[in-house]
Design an enzyme around this catalytic site. Sequence first.
Site, PDB file in Angstrom:
ATOM      1  CE  LYS A   1     -11.302  10.892  -6.382  1.00  0.00           C
ATOM      2  NZ  LYS A   1      -9.891  11.331  -6.250  1.00  0.00           N
TER       3      LYS A   1
ATOM      4  NE  ARG B   1      -6.636  15.223   1.630  1.00  0.00           N
ATOM      5  CZ  ARG B   1      -7.095  14.512   0.602  1.00  0.00           C
ATOM      6  NH1 ARG B   1      -8.139  14.943  -0.081  1.00  0.00           N
ATOM      7  NH2 ARG B   1      -6.513  13.400   0.232  1.00  0.00           N
TER       8      ARG B   1
HETATM    9  P1  ADP Z   1      -7.790  10.072  -2.903  1.00  0.00           P
HETATM   10  O1  ADP Z   1      -8.490  10.034  -4.207  1.00  0.00           O
HETATM   11  O2  ADP Z   1      -7.490  11.468  -2.480  1.00  0.00           O
HETATM   12  O3  ADP Z   1      -6.600   9.160  -2.855  1.00  0.00           O
HETATM   13  P2  ADP Z   1      -9.938   8.571  -1.583  1.00  0.00           P
HETATM   14  O4  ADP Z   1     -10.583   8.980  -0.324  1.00  0.00           O
HETATM   15  O5  ADP Z   1     -10.792   8.497  -2.791  1.00  0.00           O
HETATM   16  O6  ADP Z   1      -8.729   9.570  -1.750  1.00  0.00           O
HETATM   17  O7  ADP Z   1      -9.243   7.129  -1.384  1.00  0.00           O
HETATM   18  C1  ADP Z   1      -8.356   6.887  -0.317  1.00  0.00           C
HETATM   19  C2  ADP Z   1      -7.818   5.453  -0.386  1.00  0.00           C
HETATM   20  O8  ADP Z   1      -8.908   4.501  -0.273  1.00  0.00           O
HETATM   21  C3  ADP Z   1      -7.130   5.059  -1.688  1.00  0.00           C
HETATM   22  O9  ADP Z   1      -5.774   5.465  -1.744  1.00  0.00           O
HETATM   23  C4  ADP Z   1      -7.283   3.523  -1.634  1.00  0.00           C
HETATM   24  O10 ADP Z   1      -6.363   2.933  -0.746  1.00  0.00           O
HETATM   25  C5  ADP Z   1      -8.666   3.338  -1.056  1.00  0.00           C
HETATM   26  N1  ADP Z   1      -9.687   3.267  -2.144  1.00  0.00           N
HETATM   27  C6  ADP Z   1     -10.690   4.150  -2.366  1.00  0.00           C
HETATM   28  N2  ADP Z   1     -11.418   3.784  -3.435  1.00  0.00           N
HETATM   29  C7  ADP Z   1     -10.851   2.650  -3.909  1.00  0.00           C
HETATM   30  C8  ADP Z   1     -11.115   1.784  -5.005  1.00  0.00           C
HETATM   31  N3  ADP Z   1     -12.125   2.029  -5.863  1.00  0.00           N
HETATM   32  N4  ADP Z   1     -10.318   0.706  -5.187  1.00  0.00           N
HETATM   33  C9  ADP Z   1      -9.327   0.436  -4.344  1.00  0.00           C
HETATM   34  N5  ADP Z   1      -9.003   1.210  -3.309  1.00  0.00           N
HETATM   35  C10 ADP Z   1      -9.744   2.304  -3.074  1.00  0.00           C
END
Ligand code: ADP
Length: 195
Positions: free
Chosen positions: A14, A128
Amino acid sequence: MTIVVLMGPPGAGKGTHADHLAGRLGVPVISTGDIFRAQVAARTELGRTAQRYLDAGEYVPDEVTNAMVRERLAADDTRLGFLLDGYPRTVDQAAVLDEILAAQDRSLAAAVVLQVDPEVLVHRLLRRAEIEHRSDDTEVVIRRRFQVYDDETSPLITSYAARGIHYEIDASADIDTVRVRVHEVADLLGVAAQR
Ligand code: ADP
């Protein structure tokens, strides 16, 4: 005016493809994961709250995440549309997003979903981990993040599909191949937005 959400399991790419997709659509990217990590790095109160969830591979509670997104979507740069990366991730978040947009007389144009074979994902995330040293990229936490994604986020895909705004991309291939597929979807959305 194009409002798009980018979805996919951890490691689907993403972050990698969000910028290209948004650039092609001419809208800013809003990544909840990036915002949380920035808050953690800046040692703000929100960052302190978020950190223990991130480190455990759990979602930050909806009320915290929703409040943050609500504030971000009130900013001026979202006027002509935006791409949400990593939000919504729960049924409650999806409902809040619909409500925020309805209050602004807008609606979601598309949910773009990056699909990847689970084995490829674990491999990518462990690699990663070696490069970026993210606290949530250990094997135990990675498995927990998949579990949470399956339980909490997968159902959203079904509901966006039922609304007819779901675009699936096979993201198992290399970055350049996937980028071409992302551009194709962006062009489809761009055409639809002009109608
Ligand atoms: P990935 O999709 O690789 O897990 P992200 O950078 O999108 O990585 O998200 C990392 C962390 O941030 C998630 O595991 C969660 O703890 C938190 N997070 C991100 N977006 C949300 C969301 N919409 N709701 C709740 N927690 C979130």
